[in-house]
Design an enzyme around this catalytic site. Sequence first.
Site, mmCIF file in Angstrom:
data_model
loop_
_atom_site.group_PDB
_atom_site.id
_atom_site.type_symbol
_atom_site.label_atom_id
_atom_site.label_comp_id
_atom_site.label_asym_id
_atom_site.label_seq_id
_atom_site.Cartn_x
_atom_site.Cartn_y
_atom_site.Cartn_z
ATOM 1 N N LYS A 66 -17.053 -23.506 25.576
ATOM 2 C CA LYS A 66 -16.295 -22.547 24.774
ATOM 3 C C LYS A 66 -16.012 -21.317 25.626
ATOM 4 O O LYS A 66 -16.909 -20.531 25.909
ATOM 5 C CB LYS A 66 -17.057 -22.108 23.522
ATOM 6 C CG LYS A 66 -16.110 -21.338 22.586
ATOM 7 C CD LYS A 66 -16.825 -20.625 21.465
ATOM 8 C CE LYS A 66 -17.155 -19.206 21.807
ATOM 9 N NZ LYS A 66 -16.004 -18.344 22.129
ATOM 10 N N CYS A 126 -20.918 -8.218 35.714
ATOM 11 C CA CYS A 126 -22.352 -8.070 35.447
ATOM 12 C C CYS A 126 -23.099 -7.575 36.674
ATOM 13 O O CYS A 126 -24.150 -6.963 36.544
ATOM 14 C CB CYS A 126 -22.926 -9.398 34.988
ATOM 15 S SG CYS A 126 -22.616 -10.726 36.165
#
Length: 494
Positions: A180, A290
């Site tokens: 997903k 990140c």
Amino acid sequence: MTEVRQVKNFIDGEYRVSSSTFELPDPATSQLVAIVHEASADDVDDAVTAARRALNGPWARMSMADRHELMRKACDLILSRKDEFVAAEIADSGHPISAVSNIEIPRGAQQLRAFADIASGHYEPETFETQTPDGRQAHNYTQRVPKGVIAAICPWNLPLIMATWKLAPALAWGNTVVLKPSEETPSTASMLGKIFNEAGFPAGVINIVNGFGMDSTGEFLTRHPDVDAINFTGETVTGTAIMQAAAVGIRDVSLELGGKNAAIILDDCNLDAAVAGTAASVFYNCGQICLGTERVYVSRSIFDEFVAQLKRRAEGQILGDPRLPDTTMGPLVSHEHREKVLQCYRRAATEGAEVITGGGVPEMEDDLARGAWIQPTIWTGLPENSRSVREEIFGPCCHVVPIDDDEAAIELANDTRYGLAATVWSADTKRARTLAERLNAGVCWINGWMIRDLRTPFGGFGESGIGREGGAHAMEFHTELKNICQVLDPPADS
Ligand code: NAD
Ligand code: 6OH
């Protein structure tokens, strides 16, 4: 006017529409770029069922070498259609073409080849010769088998890189996948369906479902009882929800979560290199990475000069049309994310920050005036216990602090719940390594940033995650380890 793309679900080798759709705006202009088909609970169930069928059927019957050949073909097919992938990635994410074309799409493709190569390196089983109580000999050896059906859930910040970072190791070690992508940036992942079909993957090995997280596709997938393990990259709070979902059925998780990464700039560093590297780590991808730096600790003797030079780098960023080659900084991914980052900017001011540069929204012209633009921002003077210094912002901003010795640098850098990445800048190899080895972070760069060798372990300490991706370390999550114990000799008296 660019064509509005239809982003469909890819289930059991076929694209499928849905009765529920949502619109995707271009973050640079807010123009409609795509209609996304949201996968229902039934669609997710079909995807998991197809993945299970493929796992036990044609995919299981293929040799590892043949599977890896398909991955290499898929890599080449993406590269042969690079322009289409570049255009779709820019439309969804707003990233500048220089980064998308030179880094993001090539690396997104090459991860398929890299993990095929890594996994095809011979796996050495452990072996033990064991004496049985009745005097016989037993031979123990280990075997690795695929974990099963993997649910992969991705964030929006590096869409194709994140998609193949999850898919490649799963496929390389013989699993099947339901992926997903983020609801904000689903286009390039969805385009992979066609690529995998053309490469010759059996139907069902890779399924791609679109939609949101909670009460939507993400939750339907992570709660599905026939998913064997969940590989997630995203926010720490979502990681908590996913771990809770995985607890039912005792499913394994790999979690790559947030960070509040520190840079330590020492007085003996090459200042130009340290400024350039830190600027890249703060402003690359508009701070939406990140591994980016949000806390900077600088030796007091070079502090003023460092801040002045970093300010020049921030003010030298070229914000503009992401499709132009000179643009160095695009917009944030969405107006919603800009609102979050702007709230952090306002909060920094109330928490006592001195704003060295930025702090607001830039003036943009024509169509770009409706985009999710934000100014690159530098602060000093915040208390270390302020939320601005403790919580991940995920925007193009950092806080710079003077330090008096290496001990203070380590103490401040390690004072965080996270522990994903760090940098140390120093010309003294021993001093730099001593600091790097004491930093609580999954990756620590010395005199560099974002040098990524895909064979190295990747993951975080503390609230930055669980598990290690990258290289052969990804094998741990993607396989089950078995021991086979064969008794060899007949009993002594037979
Ligand atoms: P997010 O957690 O909001 O969403 C990530 C994905 O999870 C999306 O696909 C979303 O739809 C899905 N999701 C959300 N709630 C869910 C639920 N309850 N169940 C199942 N799925 C759910 O993260 P984001 O905003 O897309 O990405 C930004 C965050 O990701 C930042 O915190 C960043 O640090 C982190 N990140 C970490 C890494 C890493 O490797 N450590 C890499 C990239 C991004
Ligand atoms: C997160 O935003 C960046 C992730 C980067 C990687 O997963 C990588 O392998 O470089």
